[in-house]
Design an enzyme around this catalytic site. Structure first.
Site, short mmCIF file in Angstrom:
data_model
loop_
_atom_site.label_atom_id
_atom_site.label_comp_id
_atom_site.label_asym_id
_atom_site.label_seq_id
_atom_site.Cartn_x
_atom_site.Cartn_y
_atom_site.Cartn_z
N CYS A 1 0.82 -1.22 0.00
CA CYS A 1 0.00 0.00 0.00
C CYS A 1 0.85 1.26 0.00
CB CYS A 1 -0.96 0.01 1.18
SG CYS A 1 -2.09 -1.38 1.18
N HIS B 1 -3.34 7.30 1.76
CA HIS B 1 -3.73 5.97 1.27
C HIS B 1 -5.09 5.66 1.86
CE1 HIS B 1 -4.05 1.79 0.57
NE2 HIS B 1 -3.80 1.45 1.80
N ASN C 1 -10.01 -0.13 -0.48
CA ASN C 1 -8.54 -0.08 -0.42
C ASN C 1 -7.97 -0.64 -1.72
OD1 ASN C 1 -5.83 -0.46 0.07
ND2 ASN C 1 -6.10 -1.22 2.15
N1 ACO Z 1 -18.75 -8.51 8.52
C1 ACO Z 1 -19.27 -8.82 9.72
N2 ACO Z 1 -18.51 -9.19 10.76
C2 ACO Z 1 -17.19 -9.23 10.60
C3 ACO Z 1 -16.57 -8.92 9.37
C4 ACO Z 1 -17.42 -8.55 8.29
N3 ACO Z 1 -16.94 -8.22 7.09
N4 ACO Z 1 -15.24 -9.04 9.50
C5 ACO Z 1 -15.00 -9.42 10.76
N5 ACO Z 1 -16.18 -9.55 11.42
C6 ACO Z 1 -16.41 -9.93 12.80
C7 ACO Z 1 -15.30 -10.80 13.34
O1 ACO Z 1 -15.49 -12.15 12.96
C8 ACO Z 1 -15.43 -10.59 14.81
O2 ACO Z 1 -16.50 -11.41 15.26
P1 ACO Z 1 -16.40 -12.16 16.70
O3 ACO Z 1 -16.29 -11.05 17.69
O4 ACO Z 1 -17.68 -12.92 16.74
O5 ACO Z 1 -15.17 -13.00 16.61
C9 ACO Z 1 -15.88 -9.14 14.93
O6 ACO Z 1 -16.39 -8.78 13.62
C10 ACO Z 1 -14.77 -8.20 15.30
O7 ACO Z 1 -13.63 -8.49 14.48
P2 ACO Z 1 -12.37 -7.58 14.45
O8 ACO Z 1 -11.42 -8.06 13.42
O9 ACO Z 1 -11.86 -7.44 15.85
O10 ACO Z 1 -13.06 -6.21 13.98
P3 ACO Z 1 -12.49 -4.75 14.02
O11 ACO Z 1 -13.42 -3.89 14.75
O12 ACO Z 1 -11.04 -4.71 14.37
O13 ACO Z 1 -12.60 -4.33 12.48
C11 ACO Z 1 -11.19 -4.14 10.55
C12 ACO Z 1 -11.91 -5.08 11.50
C13 ACO Z 1 -12.24 -3.32 9.82
C14 ACO Z 1 -10.40 -4.95 9.55
C15 ACO Z 1 -10.27 -3.22 11.37
O14 ACO Z 1 -9.46 -3.96 12.24
C16 ACO Z 1 -9.41 -2.39 10.47
O15 ACO Z 1 -9.88 -1.56 9.75
N6 ACO Z 1 -8.10 -2.57 10.52
C17 ACO Z 1 -7.19 -1.84 9.67
C18 ACO Z 1 -6.78 -2.76 8.64
C19 ACO Z 1 -6.68 -2.14 7.27
O16 ACO Z 1 -7.30 -1.17 6.93
N7 ACO Z 1 -5.86 -2.77 6.48
C20 ACO Z 1 -5.66 -2.40 5.16
C21 ACO Z 1 -4.29 -2.71 4.75
S1 ACO Z 1 -3.15 -1.84 5.72
C22 ACO Z 1 -3.35 -0.32 5.30
O17 ACO Z 1 -3.64 -0.10 4.19
C23 ACO Z 1 -3.17 0.72 6.30
#
Ligand code: ACO
Length: 326
Positions: free
Chosen positions: A116, A253, A283
Site C-alpha cells: 500500500c 492511502h 482499499n
Molecule cells: N462482517 C461482519 N462481521 C465481521 C466482518 C465482516 N466483514 N469481518 C469481521 N467480522 C467480525 C469478526 O469475525 C469478529 O467477530 P467475533 O467477535 O464474533 O469474533 C468481529 O467482527 C470483530 O472483528 P475484528 O477483526 O476485531 O473487527 P475490528 O473492529 O477490528 O474491524 C477491521 C476489522 C475493519 C479490519 C479493522 O481492524 C481495520 O480496519 N483494521 C485496519 C486494517 C486495514 O485497513 N488494512 C488495510 C491494509 S493496511 C493499510 O492499508 C493501512
C-alpha cells in the site's frame, strides 16, 4: 537555500474498472452487511476488474489520461515506474508490459513493491531520477487488482479491497531550493520487516509456488497505522521545511475512514482538508493515492501551487509520506 531541480507533477490520470461491487453484493458471498462494513471502514463499494483485464491494462488506461492532462504523448516518456503488488506476471515487470502497450520507446522500466506504500516509494524513486536530470518525462503509476488476492471465504479481509489505477507524469523544473518551489519537497520512507506477519500474502513463486491470499491481523495493523503514518508525515514535512498547518490537501492511502480520521486528529488537520475516496474505491493498495489525487484535481479542489501531503502504510510493514507542491 540553493537552486534545485524539482520533480513537478504535470499530469494526473485515473482509471477504475466498470464493475461496481456494493457491500450488499458482498453480503451475498460472505456473512456480512452494509452496516458492519460501513461503520468499521467507511467503505460503501469497490470496483472490480473484468476477468480478462490484467494490472497493466488498468495502468495503461490511467497513463493515457495522465499523459492527456500533461499534454504529452507516449513518445515523450523516458522512465516508467509501476507500484504494484499484483503484477501481471512474476516477470517481466508490469512497467515493461505497460511500456509495450503504450508504445513508449526504450527507456528504464521497473516495478516497485511496497504494497500500500508503493506509490510514495515509487514517487521518491522517480524523484531520484528526475531531480538528477536522469529523466525528463517520468510516468509513475500505482495499479492493482487486489480482488485477485482475496480469500473470498474470509469476511475480515475480502470486504476491504478493490481494483484501480492512478498515474502521474513528473518533469524536472528549476526551483530556488525552498518550500515555495513546485515539485517534490520532502520524503520519508520506512519499513519494519519484523511486523510482516500482521499483513502479508501466504504464497509466492519460491515458497508455495502459488499466488496466495491476503492475510491480516486487522486490529494490530490499525494500531500501528495511525502512529506510523503520523510520524512519516511529520518527517516529510520537516524535510520539506514546512509545518503541518501549511498543508492544503492531505491525500492519504485510502484503507479505512477511521484510520484517516485518526491521523487527521493526531496531526490536528481539519477533516475538510483530507481527500477521501475510500467510500467509493475501498482499499486499492498502491493505486489509492493517485486515484484520490486524480479525484481532487478533477473536481477542482486541488489547484496548481497547493501544498500536498501524500502518505501510506501497508504490508511489510512499510510506511511513508511525500510532501509536494502541485
Ligand atoms: N462482517 C461482519 N462481521 C465481521 C466482518 C465482516 N466483514 N469481518 C469481521 N467480522 C467480525 C469478526 O469475525 C469478529 O467477530 P467475533 O467477535 O464474533 O469474533 C468481529 O467482527 C470483530 O472483528 P475484528 O477483526 O476485531 O473487527 P475490528 O473492529 O477490528 O474491524 C477491521 C476489522 C475493519 C479490519 C479493522 O481492524 C481495520 O480496519 N483494521 C485496519 C486494517 C486495514 O485497513 N488494512 C488495510 C491494509 S493496511 C493499510 O492499508 C493501512
Amino acid at each position: 537555500m540553493s537552486p534545485a531541480l524539482r520533480s513537478v507533477v504535470v499530469g494526473v490520470g485515473a482509471y477504475l474498472p466498470e464493475e461496481v461491487v456494493s457491500n450488499d453484493d458482498l453480503a451475498k458471498v460472505v456473512d456480512t452487511s452494509d452496516a458492519w462494513i460501513f461503520e468499521r471502514t467507511g467503505i460503501r463499494q469497490r470496483h472490480r476488474a473484468a476477468p480478462e483485464q490484467a494490472t497493466s491494462d488498468l495502468a495503461v488506461a490511467a497513463a493515457h489520461r495522465a499523459l492527456a492532462t500533461a499534454g504529452r504523448s507516449p513518445a515523450d516518456i523516458d522512465l516508467i515506474i509501476v507500484a504494484t503488488t499484483t503484477s501481471d506476471l512474476t516477470f517481466p515487470a508490469t512497467a515493461a508490459i505497460v511500456q509495450r502497450k503504450l508504445g513508449v520507446g526504450v527507456c528504464p522500466c521497473f516495478d516497485v513493491q511496497a504494497v500500500c506504500s508503493g506509490f510514495v516509494y515509487a514517487l521518491s524513486v522517480a524523484d531520484g531520477f528526475v531531480a538528477r536530470g536522469l529523466a525528463r518525462c517520468a510516468l509513475v503509476i500505482g495499479a492493482e487488482i487486489m480482488t485477485r488476492l482475496m480469500d473470498w471465504t474470509d469476511r475480515g479481509t475480502c470486504v476491504l479491497f478493490g481494483d484501480g489505477a492512478g498515474a502521474v507524469v513528473l518533469e524536472p523544473q528549476a526551483g530556488a531550493g525552498g518550500p515555495d518551489d513546485r515539485g517534490i519537497l520532502g520524503v520519508s520512507l520506512s519499513c519494519d520487516g519484523e511486523k510482516q506477519d500482521l499483513l502479508y500474502v501466504d504464497g509466492g513463486p519460491t515458497t508455495t509456488g502459488t499466488i496466495g491470499h491476503l492475510r491480516m491481523q486487522g486490529r494490530e495493523v490499525f494500531r500501528h497505522a495511525v502512529v506510523n503514518i503520523s510520524d512519516a508525515v511529520l518527517k516529510a514535512a520537516e524535510a520539506a521545511q514546512i509545518g503541518v498547518q501549511d498543508i492544503d490537501w492531505f491525500i492519504p492511502h485510502q484503507a479505512n475512514q477511521r484510520i484517516l480520521d485518526g491521523v487527521a486528529r493526531r496531526l490536528g488537520l481539519p477533516p475538510e482538508k483530507v481527500i477521501c475516496t475510500v467510500s467509493q474505491h475501498a482499499n486499492t493498495s498502491a493505486a489509492s493515492i493517485p486515484l484520490a489525487l486524480a479525484a481532487g484535481v478533477e473536481d477542482g479542489r486541488i489547484r496548481q501551487g497547493d501544498l500536498l501531503m501524500l502518505e501510506a502504510m501497508g504490508g511489510g510493514l512499510t510506511w511513508g509520506a511525500v510532501a509536494l507542491r502541485f
